[in-house]
Design an enzyme around this catalytic site. Sequence first.
Site: not given
Lengths: 264, 264, 264, 264, 264, 264
Positions: B30-31, B68, B70, B72, B117, B120, B140, B143, B148
């Site tokens: 999932k990277r 990668a 959040l 998604l 994220g 982050e 973000e 998208r 957050g």
Amino acid sequence: MNFDSFQLENLALAVDDEGIVTVSLNRAAKRNALNAATVDELVEVFSRLPRMGARAVILRGEGTHFCAGLDLVEHHTEDRRPEEFMHLCLRWHEAFNKMEYGGVPIIAALKGAVVGGGLELASSAHIRVADHSTYFALPEGQRGLFTGGGATIRVADLVGKARMIDMMLTGRVYKGDEAISVGLAQYLVEDSEAKALEIARAAATNPPLSNFAICSAISHMQNMSALDAAYAESVVAGIVNTQPDSRGRLEAFANKTAARVRPD
Amino acid sequence: MNFDSFQLENLALAVDDEGIVTVSLNRAAKRNALNAATVDELVEVFSRLPRMGARAVILRGEGTHFCAGLDLVEHHTEDRRPEEFMHLCLRWHEAFNKMEYGGVPIIAALKGAVVGGGLELASSAHIRVADHSTYFALPEGQRGLFTGGGATIRVADLVGKARMIDMMLTGRVYKGDEAISVGLAQYLVEDSEAKALEIARAAATNPPLSNFAICSAISHMQNMSALDAAYAESVVAGIVNTQPDSRGRLEAFANKTAARVRPD
Amino acid sequence: MNFDSFQLENLALAVDDEGIVTVSLNRAAKRNALNAATVDELVEVFSRLPRMGARAVILRGEGTHFCAGLDLVEHHTEDRRPEEFMHLCLRWHEAFNKMEYGGVPIIAALKGAVVGGGLELASSAHIRVADHSTYFALPEGQRGLFTGGGATIRVADLVGKARMIDMMLTGRVYKGDEAISVGLAQYLVEDSEAKALEIARAAATNPPLSNFAICSAISHMQNMSALDAAYAESVVAGIVNTQPDSRGRLEAFANKTAARVRPD
Amino acid sequence: MNFDSFQLENLALAVDDEGIVTVSLNRAAKRNALNAATVDELVEVFSRLPRMGARAVILRGEGTHFCAGLDLVEHHTEDRRPEEFMHLCLRWHEAFNKMEYGGVPIIAALKGAVVGGGLELASSAHIRVADHSTYFALPEGQRGLFTGGGATIRVADLVGKARMIDMMLTGRVYKGDEAISVGLAQYLVEDSEAKALEIARAAATNPPLSNFAICSAISHMQNMSALDAAYAESVVAGIVNTQPDSRGRLEAFANKTAARVRPD
Amino acid sequence: MNFDSFQLENLALAVDDEGIVTVSLNRAAKRNALNAATVDELVEVFSRLPRMGARAVILRGEGTHFCAGLDLVEHHTEDRRPEEFMHLCLRWHEAFNKMEYGGVPIIAALKGAVVGGGLELASSAHIRVADHSTYFALPEGQRGLFTGGGATIRVADLVGKARMIDMMLTGRVYKGDEAISVGLAQYLVEDSEAKALEIARAAATNPPLSNFAICSAISHMQNMSALDAAYAESVVAGIVNTQPDSRGRLEAFANKTAARVRPD
Amino acid sequence: MNFDSFQLENLALAVDDEGIVTVSLNRAAKRNALNAATVDELVEVFSRLPRMGARAVILRGEGTHFCAGLDLVEHHTEDRRPEEFMHLCLRWHEAFNKMEYGGVPIIAALKGAVVGGGLELASSAHIRVADHSTYFALPEGQRGLFTGGGATIRVADLVGKARMIDMMLTGRVYKGDEAISVGLAQYLVEDSEAKALEIARAAATNPPLSNFAICSAISHMQNMSALDAAYAESVVAGIVNTQPDSRGRLEAFANKTAARVRPD
């Protein structure tokens, strides 16, 4: 400007015809390390210079190094208790805050070591001029120490918190173009003292009230929320921008006899 | 250091003889996207590591990408209500604040995607080491999202608010020298994991109390007005600079047996 | 979008099919200097545009200069009292805060002089695009003035307090690559208006609610302590990241039909 | 709610049918003085209760005193170094911040001594109910100590900085109506536990999301500038005031079947 | 002062010979509940009144209640999305911030319900005068709501965070002497409108520049650290205390013809 | 303690055997109004007293009034320019900040007029003792002035912003029980000087390091966000609570020979 009432052993003062004061760190044999007595002298000097009419200050060190920071030999010998060192740091801050917020432009002429407390001292000046011998570091981590003279405030402000943490965790040294690029100094020149004098002279041609605002208000506003700083800025500009000293300058501008801003 | 009591599916922990802990994001397929479960594991890991005696932490990802951001797909599937996503973000912040303020140096070894994220997460580390595959972005805006997990705080701190807004409005991607220049990482190297280990080892030679101050106090002080931060810094230095662990280091300095700071 | 109800003499408005509004400073003969009337018009325009549905704004100047700052001839002629100038500055701040915090992306297309109040205006935009004629300066010190339109906030944020103080004390001029490097603009191009339009179009494809958060929340969060900003960010993300407008984008991502972030 | 996984020696937990949890300090013989182990248990309890669905919490002490503060006997015996006590205080803050910012209403039922750290604990609750035996003091000054559990924040917030300094310099004791008047508690009753339960039940009838905002957002906003807090408040209200749980309440209001606010 | 250009349906304006403007909430049938249209009118009125020369403002409500807060029927009917309510709140804040920071003294004449948003409106005034019918409450918790018009800022400032949280969690109602004692109003009288007029007249005899500072600077300074507020206060006093309008007053003082401060 | 090196005309100093220093305002004929020279003397006295070992300070006025505030006759005669008055205010703040943050308890013994700058002076003390002749007011509004010695900070902190604005807009006078209730003083007694001495003696029995923290740290922490203040408090407590001076006190507590806190 008469300095007779100052009793200084670790600092030396001089003033020229234009009101530009040179403050020299005078402990070359110790790489101008900051012992407690020097800090007390800095408090006195920067408490009084703004009220004596200094137009600008050049801050420099005797010898080949600007300043090697906290006098670690004294610190080791004194074997201080926590509260004793805390009180010492509060004196450092009194000196350095008076520099930064005092309203008189201070130009630091750097060379050799600008490390630890030496970098804290330099970052309390408004403009830093480096030469090619200048190097910057915060070796506190390796020494088992932490900064106590404002590095967490002023060095973080210059280079960003992340770079400062890297400097402290790893002892990383910056110099030359890279030091300029990350923001440790605004100028890199052959002769930092000559350049500092040139800058001081230029700054000293501004009205003292403008320089006062530049060298006090901006620092205070950095502590405020943007929306409150805007209010404060309006009031400062209200006083500064209607000062009688500026009328001639505005008239020269209106008459097109003033120097124009040019991109060289 | 024994990790048996941790029940981790998305993270993997390892520790070496020097107390350097490696935390690996373990969802390469999932990277290393951050699903809710991974964030909960980050909270647990960074709540407990500082109290377990970790000397430094290396944060890395399995596979070709650091992270990668959040997850998604999970976000789309969960179809969360506003308050549900708010609560999720608060967990992200609990994890990331424990990293930044926890007192243990964290070195992020970056590669491939460090986006959304993932950036982050990386910016919650104290030092970021990029390699030539590393690229940074905040997609973000494109998208239809907002950050957050602290980008408004930590990415803005690294690159400045203006560059961050540009990244979010336009999807701009930074990499290589430019990423270093704007401040997204402090190091650009061939092998980011090897360099991260080298840095972690160097940091781990500092006394833990110095590292604690470097990796907690500076961040707190950035939130304070300069004049209050100076006070706080004095007190922190009062404790750190009189710690018994530093006496030997100071003595070595006084005896001139300590390594000196040198401009390379 | 219909601008008939605006009564503008110093600004000109235009809008294209995509909802991108161009605001032009229309006093080329005065190098677009900001007189009191222009500032009042900026207040009106930026009070109303966000509520009229503007998707993005391009801010530009007629003639060869973006903006030469405070109209010094008017200022000299008016011979204002301190409180009068304070009130004028408060209007500047009302205009510029509405720009920065208004929630609509503003892209400044720069050229020629971006000095004094002109730099304050430019720094209230979210993205600054410079061309090779663009130069930046804060000549207030030399003029016997102080900034009153937010330079102490926004210019200090862009270039750091130290560089800004240098600019004000010495009149230093930045342009070209160096201006980009220190952060005065995010882009340096041949044709700043064309690039600004390209950026505005890209930004306008984001959902308005994402852009609103990017162009208001980040600025507010910069004023907060990191730990409180984290809380606020969670709540903003709670609303933005669950908006119906984003569902299609998330589905495209989940389906792998969305554009991926790529390092070029 | 099942508390089997908690291993508590110094605290006792109970829950009723309405999800109201009672947390009891369980060291009556020590006047519920806070030793290090109790603080660790508080961290665990208040880390987990909000995520377990507690609707409200009553905080009380066994015996005749609510809490006598820091366990001075343990403190004397441990003979801590400065950094050890600092780390202990940081645990106190972790516990107390989780209480104040955790989003679940906490009602403290007070009696007897609420002194030193006991007052710090009580002031981390959202509502304090005193009875006629309750007395408040900060004897740290007389003991040669300083507060380390948030009195400088929360007690100063309750009674004002000046009254708190008086309490610390002189050992002044407040009780009865005067304690209510200066703000140390919001209620003075015969039976503080019964009243606390009544309040907890009332609070528990609000939707959890409203209580979450009341018991987290307000505290964060107190740290922000007013103009930024206004922005944050708007976003919080955006989520809370459109929650599905409130629709029935709003409909009852619209239908005039809801209870009206009445001045008794 | 001419109000012809205002198009008001929910507010009514009047002005007397002394420049004292009365702003009346004009929806008595709805207990002056604040619908979106009223808030827009408040924005317009308080954007323009300070620039029209109003010397003081009396804020009152038609009917038996000052204001019952957010129009819950409208809110229920509109069935707003989170971002819609957020945007509505931002308009409330625009209105209320313009009141508090606008520089013109606003005196609220209270009666009956001052609840929820009605208390937020009242607390945006500089002086609140209650009569014996007046009662204060924040019923948002019971309604399943949160405050969105600044209660977290201004009500918390008036009564302290702890009392405000109690009001919100429990719906507690304050009135009469207790309301004065906790700080919800500064005056309790028989006829709040008559007293408000008396106060407005007294305030209007101060020079407008003094009132401007009192009704804008103090609020800004509350957001600043004390040490930075001191700087800002010095600059404000620099302008206000040297205004020509005060020369006569100072001369009267020097001549002992001015009224002296007396303790009655 | 030897005061020979002080050259004071407007202040008088005395010290007793316990190290309690009495500072008397010595211009009874002018109701102890604060002229520029007095403020300079206050700067000197409060710069030096903390370093001379003063254990506590009593601040009082000769004659029947504590202090009538800014010397308006001098102010009228000097006919100052805005920047001159700003610089004067900055001296007031230097004096008053050194009082509040200096680490030595200051007890103000009040009587008669405590108005304008006199109230600002009193509020810079840590404890205020009023007698029945004492009255408090801020008549600046009526005089056409604004406060310049910290009322916006310290008086607002004591009575709340709303009450302070009322005082300034209307000239409202507080005295007696009401003054105590709103927070202007902590004590109301027959003989304020006798009570001040009693309090000073009590405070002087605390270890100087505890008093230093109480009289400096709390004020700094009020400027910090709660979450950062918690960190700072932990560090201060780390130093204070492990000081050797407290060991005897803790042992006495452990042995139950120490005085206990009692509710009267």
